[in-house]
Design a protein around this motif. Structure first.
Motif, short mmCIF file in Angstrom:
data_model
loop_
_atom_site.label_atom_id
_atom_site.label_comp_id
_atom_site.label_asym_id
_atom_site.label_seq_id
_atom_site.Cartn_x
_atom_site.Cartn_y
_atom_site.Cartn_z
N ALA A 77 0.75 -1.23 0.02
CA ALA A 77 0.15 0.06 0.02
C ALA A 77 0.98 1.27 0.02
O ALA A 77 0.52 2.16 -0.61
N TYR A 81 1.49 4.24 -2.76
CA TYR A 81 1.22 5.58 -2.50
C TYR A 81 2.12 6.40 -2.82
O TYR A 81 2.01 7.44 -3.49
N VAL A 103 -4.44 2.60 -3.68
CA VAL A 103 -4.23 2.56 -2.42
C VAL A 103 -5.98 2.46 -1.61
O VAL A 103 -6.06 1.65 -0.73
N ILE A 104 -6.61 3.39 -1.92
CA ILE A 104 -8.11 3.37 -1.30
C ILE A 104 -8.69 2.42 -1.51
O ILE A 104 -9.42 1.91 -0.44
N LYS A 105 -8.74 1.85 -2.89
CA LYS A 105 -9.69 0.55 -3.03
C LYS A 105 -9.06 -0.64 -2.65
O LYS A 105 -9.66 -1.57 -2.11
N TYR A 107 -6.25 -1.27 -0.28
CA TYR A 107 -5.86 -1.44 0.86
C TYR A 107 -6.70 -0.67 1.93
O TYR A 107 -6.19 0.23 2.66
N PRO A 108 -8.11 -1.05 2.14
CA PRO A 108 -8.81 0.04 2.83
C PRO A 108 -8.31 0.13 4.44
O PRO A 108 -8.62 1.09 4.94
N LYS A 110 -5.41 0.09 5.76
CA LYS A 110 -3.98 0.49 5.66
C LYS A 110 -4.08 2.23 6.24
O LYS A 110 -4.79 2.88 5.77
N LYS A 112 -1.99 4.33 5.13
CA LYS A 112 -1.77 5.34 4.02
C LYS A 112 -3.10 5.78 3.19
O LYS A 112 -3.07 6.87 2.47
N VAL A 113 -4.28 5.26 3.42
CA VAL A 113 -5.45 5.56 2.83
C VAL A 113 -5.99 7.00 3.07
O VAL A 113 -6.16 7.74 1.95
N HIS A 144 -12.52 8.68 7.76
CA HIS A 144 -11.24 8.92 8.43
C HIS A 144 -11.44 10.41 9.31
O HIS A 144 -10.50 11.20 9.26
#
Length: 161
Positions: A77, A81, A103-105, A107-108, A110, A112-113, A144
Motif C-alpha cells: 500500500a 502511495y 491504495v484507497i480501493k 488497501y482499505p 491501511k 496510507k488511505v 477518517h
C-alpha cells in the motif's frame, strides 16, 4: 629421491592449484552473473530514499519493481502511495489519481488511505476537476474523521467553496 618422483609430485601440486583457480573462476563468474537481489524492505527503502533525494523517475522504477515482485507485502500500500507521489511531483496528475485510487480501493484498512485520499483530491483539483476533489475530501472527512489528513481536508474544502 628420483627426479621423476619430484616431477610427479610437482605435477600433482600444480594440478591441484589449477583446479583451485578453475573453481574460483567459476564461483566468480556465477556471482557476477547473479544480479544482487534486494530484500523487499531494502527495495522499498531504496525507492523512498531516491524519491526524497529528488529523483522521482528512478524512485518510480524501484516502487514499480517492488509492487511487481511483492504485491502482497505489508508495504505494498505504501509503495502504491509513493508511486502516486512520484507522478504527482512530476505533475502527471491523472496517473497520480489512479495510483492513489489503488491504495484507497485495494488497501482499505491501511494507514496510507487518508493520505492517498487527500493527495488524490489535490490531484483532481490540479486537473481542474473541483467536483471530484470536493467529493474525495468529503469522503475523507466521513471515513477518517480523526486522521491528521482530516484537518487538512477541512481547510481544502473551505478553499474550494
Amino acid at each position: 629421491v628420483c627426479s621423476s618422483d619430484l616431477l610427479t609430485a610437482l605435477e600433482g601440486r600444480t594440478g591441484k592449484i589449477e583446479k583451485s583457480f578453475d573453481d574460483l573462476d567459476k564461483k566468480t563468474a556465477e556471482s557476477a552473473s547473479k544480479q544482487v537481489e534486494l530484500s523487499p524492505e531494502a527495495l522499498y527503502q531504496q525507492g523512498l530514499n531516491t524519491f526524497k533525494g529528488g529523483n522521482s523517475q528512478k524512485a518510480r522504477e524501484s516502487f514499480s519493481k517492488f509492487i511487481e515482485q511483492y504485491p502482497n507485502h505489508e508495504l505494498a500500500a505504501n509503495a502504491h502511495y509513493w508511486l502516486g507521489e512520484t507522478y504527482y511531483t512530476e505533475k502527471i496528475y491523472d496517473q497520480a489519481v489512479l495510483e492513489f485510487e489503488k491504495v484507497i480501493k485495494n488497501y482499505p484498512g491501511k494507514e496510507k488511505v487518508p493520505a492517498a485520499m487527500l493527495k488524490q483530491a489535490m490531484a483532481f483539483k490540479a486537473l481542474g476537476d473541483v467536483t471530484s476533489a470536493k467529493y474525495v475530501l468529503n469522503k475523507l472527512l466521513v471515513s477518517h474523521p480523526h486522521s491528521d489528513e482530516a484537518a487538512t481536508a477541512k481547510a481544502r474544502l473551505k478553499e474550494l467553496k
